[in-house]
Design a protein around this motif. Structure first.
Motif, PDB file in Angstrom:
ATOM      1  N   VAL A 298       0.973  -1.254  -0.128  1.00  0.00           N
ATOM      2  CA  VAL A 298       0.131  -0.091   0.023  1.00  0.00           C
ATOM      3  C   VAL A 298       0.683   1.381   0.051  1.00  0.00           C
ATOM      4  CG1 VAL A 298      -1.823   1.261   1.279  1.00  0.00           C
ATOM      5  CG2 VAL A 298      -1.680  -1.143   1.170  1.00  0.00           C
ATOM      6  N   VAL A 299       0.760   2.246  -0.876  1.00  0.00           N
ATOM      7  CA  VAL A 299       1.541   3.432  -0.917  1.00  0.00           C
ATOM      8  C   VAL A 299       0.910   4.587  -1.023  1.00  0.00           C
ATOM      9  CG1 VAL A 299       3.270   1.901  -2.569  1.00  0.00           C
ATOM     10  CG2 VAL A 299       1.332   3.113  -3.404  1.00  0.00           C
ATOM     11  N   ALA A 300      -0.418   4.821  -0.736  1.00  0.00           N
ATOM     12  CA  ALA A 300      -1.361   5.646  -0.059  1.00  0.00           C
ATOM     13  C   ALA A 300      -2.086   5.802   0.984  1.00  0.00           C
ATOM     14  CB  ALA A 300      -2.234   5.920  -1.574  1.00  0.00           C
ATOM     15  N   PRO A 301      -2.360   6.753   1.607  1.00  0.00           N
ATOM     16  CA  PRO A 301      -3.074   6.564   2.965  1.00  0.00           C
ATOM     17  C   PRO A 301      -4.599   6.049   2.731  1.00  0.00           C
ATOM     18  CG  PRO A 301      -2.607   8.966   2.251  1.00  0.00           C
ATOM     19  CD  PRO A 301      -1.989   8.344   1.298  1.00  0.00           C
ATOM     20  N   VAL A 302      -4.764   4.931   3.488  1.00  0.00           N
ATOM     21  CA  VAL A 302      -6.321   4.527   3.525  1.00  0.00           C
ATOM     22  C   VAL A 302      -6.984   4.256   4.735  1.00  0.00           C
ATOM     23  CG1 VAL A 302      -5.646   3.171   1.282  1.00  0.00           C
ATOM     24  CG2 VAL A 302      -5.200   2.161   3.344  1.00  0.00           C
ATOM     25  N   GLY A 303      -6.088   4.810   5.613  1.00  0.00           N
ATOM     26  CA  GLY A 303      -6.534   4.711   7.127  1.00  0.00           C
ATOM     27  C   GLY A 303      -8.085   4.974   7.298  1.00  0.00           C
ATOM     28  N   GLY A 304      -9.009   4.504   7.899  1.00  0.00           N
ATOM     29  CA  GLY A 304     -10.283   4.457   8.200  1.00  0.00           C
ATOM     30  C   GLY A 304     -11.396   4.579   7.035  1.00  0.00           C
ATOM     31  N   LEU A 305     -10.865   4.478   5.667  1.00  0.00           N
ATOM     32  CA  LEU A 305     -11.542   4.595   4.668  1.00  0.00           C
ATOM     33  C   LEU A 305     -12.206   3.263   4.324  1.00  0.00           C
ATOM     34  CD1 LEU A 305      -9.111   6.334   2.067  1.00  0.00           C
ATOM     35  CD2 LEU A 305     -10.993   7.418   3.661  1.00  0.00           C
ATOM     36  N   ARG A 306     -13.586   3.546   3.532  1.00  0.00           N
ATOM     37  CA  ARG A 306     -14.307   2.186   3.206  1.00  0.00           C
ATOM     38  C   ARG A 306     -14.257   2.266   1.705  1.00  0.00           C
ATOM     39  NH1 ARG A 306     -18.740   0.576   6.213  1.00  0.00           N
ATOM     40  NH2 ARG A 306     -19.799  -0.101   4.338  1.00  0.00           N
ATOM     41  N   LEU A 307     -13.541   1.314   1.305  1.00  0.00           N
ATOM     42  CA  LEU A 307     -13.123   1.297  -0.174  1.00  0.00           C
ATOM     43  C   LEU A 307     -13.692   0.062  -1.197  1.00  0.00           C
ATOM     44  CD1 LEU A 307      -9.035   1.111   0.535  1.00  0.00           C
ATOM     45  CD2 LEU A 307     -10.437   3.196  -0.106  1.00  0.00           C
ATOM     46  N   LEU A 308     -13.956   0.614  -2.267  1.00  0.00           N
ATOM     47  CA  LEU A 308     -14.295  -0.434  -3.309  1.00  0.00           C
ATOM     48  C   LEU A 308     -13.279  -0.929  -4.382  1.00  0.00           C
ATOM     49  CD1 LEU A 308     -16.872  -2.020  -4.446  1.00  0.00           C
ATOM     50  CD2 LEU A 308     -17.290   0.090  -5.822  1.00  0.00           C
ATOM     51  N   LEU A 309     -12.575  -2.060  -4.337  1.00  0.00           N
ATOM     52  CA  LEU A 309     -11.613  -2.565  -4.962  1.00  0.00           C
ATOM     53  C   LEU A 309     -11.978  -3.233  -6.152  1.00  0.00           C
ATOM     54  CD1 LEU A 309      -8.508  -3.543  -4.799  1.00  0.00           C
ATOM     55  CD2 LEU A 309      -9.278  -5.277  -3.608  1.00  0.00           C
ATOM     56  N   LEU A 310     -11.383  -2.860  -7.171  1.00  0.00           N
ATOM     57  CA  LEU A 310     -11.897  -3.530  -8.641  1.00  0.00           C
ATOM     58  C   LEU A 310     -10.754  -4.262  -9.174  1.00  0.00           C
ATOM     59  CD1 LEU A 310     -12.990   0.197 -10.206  1.00  0.00           C
ATOM     60  CD2 LEU A 310     -14.543  -1.361  -8.602  1.00  0.00           C
ATOM     61  N   ASP A 311     -11.488  -5.248  -9.915  1.00  0.00           N
ATOM     62  CA  ASP A 311     -10.571  -6.278 -10.678  1.00  0.00           C
ATOM     63  C   ASP A 311     -11.390  -6.629 -11.726  1.00  0.00           C
ATOM     64  OD1 ASP A 311      -8.084  -7.370 -11.402  1.00  0.00           O
ATOM     65  OD2 ASP A 311      -8.080  -8.972  -9.938  1.00  0.00           O
ATOM     66  N   ASP A 312     -10.536  -7.151 -12.892  1.00  0.00           N
ATOM     67  CA  ASP A 312     -11.479  -7.367 -13.927  1.00  0.00           C
ATOM     68  C   ASP A 312     -11.845  -9.022 -14.074  1.00  0.00           C
ATOM     69  OD1 ASP A 312      -8.678  -8.663 -14.278  1.00  0.00           O
ATOM     70  OD2 ASP A 312      -8.552  -8.565 -16.353  1.00  0.00           O
ATOM     71  N   VAL A 313     -11.010  -9.806 -13.516  1.00  0.00           N
ATOM     72  CA  VAL A 313     -11.482 -11.385 -13.277  1.00  0.00           C
ATOM     73  C   VAL A 313     -11.085 -12.030 -11.745  1.00  0.00           C
ATOM     74  CG1 VAL A 313     -11.380 -13.612 -14.367  1.00  0.00           C
ATOM     75  CG2 VAL A 313     -11.098 -11.494 -15.855  1.00  0.00           C
ATOM     76  N   ILE A 314     -12.115 -12.761 -11.300  1.00  0.00           N
ATOM     77  CA  ILE A 314     -12.001 -13.366 -10.268  1.00  0.00           C
ATOM     78  C   ILE A 314     -11.907 -14.886 -10.559  1.00  0.00           C
ATOM     79  CG2 ILE A 314     -12.953 -14.301  -8.041  1.00  0.00           C
ATOM     80  CD1 ILE A 314     -14.227 -11.447  -7.711  1.00  0.00           C
ATOM     81  N   THR A 315     -10.836 -15.576 -10.247  1.00  0.00           N
ATOM     82  CA  THR A 315     -10.892 -16.956 -10.611  1.00  0.00           C
ATOM     83  C   THR A 315     -10.823 -17.916  -9.383  1.00  0.00           C
ATOM     84  OG1 THR A 315      -9.461 -16.654 -12.640  1.00  0.00           O
ATOM     85  CG2 THR A 315      -9.127 -18.691 -11.712  1.00  0.00           C
ATOM     86  N   THR A 316     -10.134 -17.471  -8.425  1.00  0.00           N
ATOM     87  CA  THR A 316     -10.036 -18.230  -7.198  1.00  0.00           C
ATOM     88  C   THR A 316     -10.465 -17.209  -6.097  1.00  0.00           C
ATOM     89  OG1 THR A 316      -7.795 -18.071  -6.617  1.00  0.00           O
ATOM     90  CG2 THR A 316      -8.412 -19.912  -7.886  1.00  0.00           C
ATOM     91  N   GLY A 317     -10.120 -15.912  -6.505  1.00  0.00           N
ATOM     92  CA  GLY A 317     -10.373 -15.065  -5.294  1.00  0.00           C
ATOM     93  C   GLY A 317      -8.957 -14.668  -4.645  1.00  0.00           C
ATOM     94  N   ALA A 318      -8.225 -15.466  -4.748  1.00  0.00           N
ATOM     95  CA  ALA A 318      -6.763 -15.219  -4.102  1.00  0.00           C
ATOM     96  C   ALA A 318      -6.356 -13.799  -4.367  1.00  0.00           C
ATOM     97  CB  ALA A 318      -5.852 -16.264  -4.573  1.00  0.00           C
ATOM     98  N   THR A 319      -6.306 -13.209  -5.475  1.00  0.00           N
ATOM     99  CA  THR A 319      -5.667 -11.689  -5.733  1.00  0.00           C
ATOM    100  C   THR A 319      -6.438 -10.832  -4.986  1.00  0.00           C
ATOM    101  OG1 THR A 319      -5.043 -12.399  -7.975  1.00  0.00           O
ATOM    102  CG2 THR A 319      -5.448 -10.016  -7.615  1.00  0.00           C
TER     103      THR A 319
END
Length: 279
Positions: free
Chosen positions: A233-254
């Motif tokens: 993590v290279v940006a401040p995210v403390g206390g935030l509610r985040l929506l994380l985006l990705d293109d494809v979920i295969t196993t969910g590991a990423t």
């Protein structure tokens, strides 16, 4: 496909808008490119649109009323083999067994939603975007993902309520430096920027991915092992509610690995949203 919002289908006339360059020279450049290399459907190569009506109608949309809220798989309210056999769900989660153990990685993603099933024509659309460099598709994929999130909030508020409305910002799963060098762009950054503009949510470029190997040939165990500790993590995210985006979920590991890093950096809540779910 009935949804909470309409889905645009970009054609040659939309090129300047998609690229964000509506100047005269920008329009002239796009017109010249269209003559040299006419726009073709990413799903079937039919000329005239980036995604034609026929291919759009064949995209299998995941119903948020029945999706697994842990991994985004369809039919999760009946049986989710990915979560049910992984031993990483919590009590009450879709596909969970009462009292099943929950690892920190499993708890990192609060809820997960995928817009579509990874079935024809979606794989071809993604390959055309990522590997063939048709960057105009990024805005269309972002639109489909936003449509899925809005639809889920509307029809399944008890499961996905606040997915957008309660989010403080959107972030994304980045590519490795080697993937960026190979493709010349970060495919999820382009999608996330469009998603941010469409949704009004601020975009935080929060993550860096270390390593260089392509995970597409790996199985579940290999993906989970490769993903552990891969994100910084290279940006401040403390206390935030985040929506994380990705293109494809295969196993969910990423998604879990990226969310684990965000939670370790102080994020208060991490929901995950993907374009497609392998099933």
């Amino acid at each position: 496909m009935k949804r909470a919002r309409s889905i645009p289908i970009a054609s040659e006339g939309d090129a300047a808008a998609v690229f964000g360059d509506d100047s005269f020279m920008g329009r002239l450049r796009e017109a010249a490119l269209e003559v040299l290399s006419p726009t073709r459907c990413a799903g079937c190569e039919r000329p005239g649109a980036l995604i034609c009506e026929a291919c759009l109608s064949r995209i299998e949309v995941i119903d948020p009323l029945h999706a697994c809220t842990r991994c985004g798989a369809p039919f999760g309210d009946m049986l989710c083999t990915e979560c049910g056999t992984a031993g990483d769900t919590v009590d009450g989660g879709e596909g969970a067994t009462a009292g099943s153990p929950a690892t920190p990685e499993a708890r990192a993603v609060d809820r997960c939603l995928a817009a579509t099933v990874f079935a024809d024509p979606v794989p071809r659309i993604i390959r055309t975007y990522k590997d063939a460099g048709e960057r105009r598709l990024g805005a269309l994929i972002a639109e489909l993902m936003l449509d899925a999130a809005e639809h889920a909030e509307q029809v399944a508020p008890e499961r996905y309520g606040g997915l957008l409305r309660s989010a403080d910002a959107v972030t994304f799963v980045p590519v490795t430096a080697s993937a960026y060098a190979r493709r010349g762009f970060d495919h999820m950054e382009l999608i996330a920027r469009s998603f941010s503009e469409l949704s009004g949510l601020p975009l935080i470029d929060a993550l860096v991915k270390h390593g260089s190997a392509d995970q597409r040939a790996l199985g579940r165990a290999g993906r989970m092992e490769r993903s552990r500790g891969a994100y910084e993590v290279v940006a401040p995210v403390g206390g935030l509610r985040l929506l994380l985006l990705d293109d494809v979920i295969t196993t969910g590991a990423t998604m879990r690995a990226a969310a684990t890093a965000l939670r370790a950096a102080g994020a208060a809540h991490v929901d995950a949203l993907a374009f497609a779910r392998v099933w």
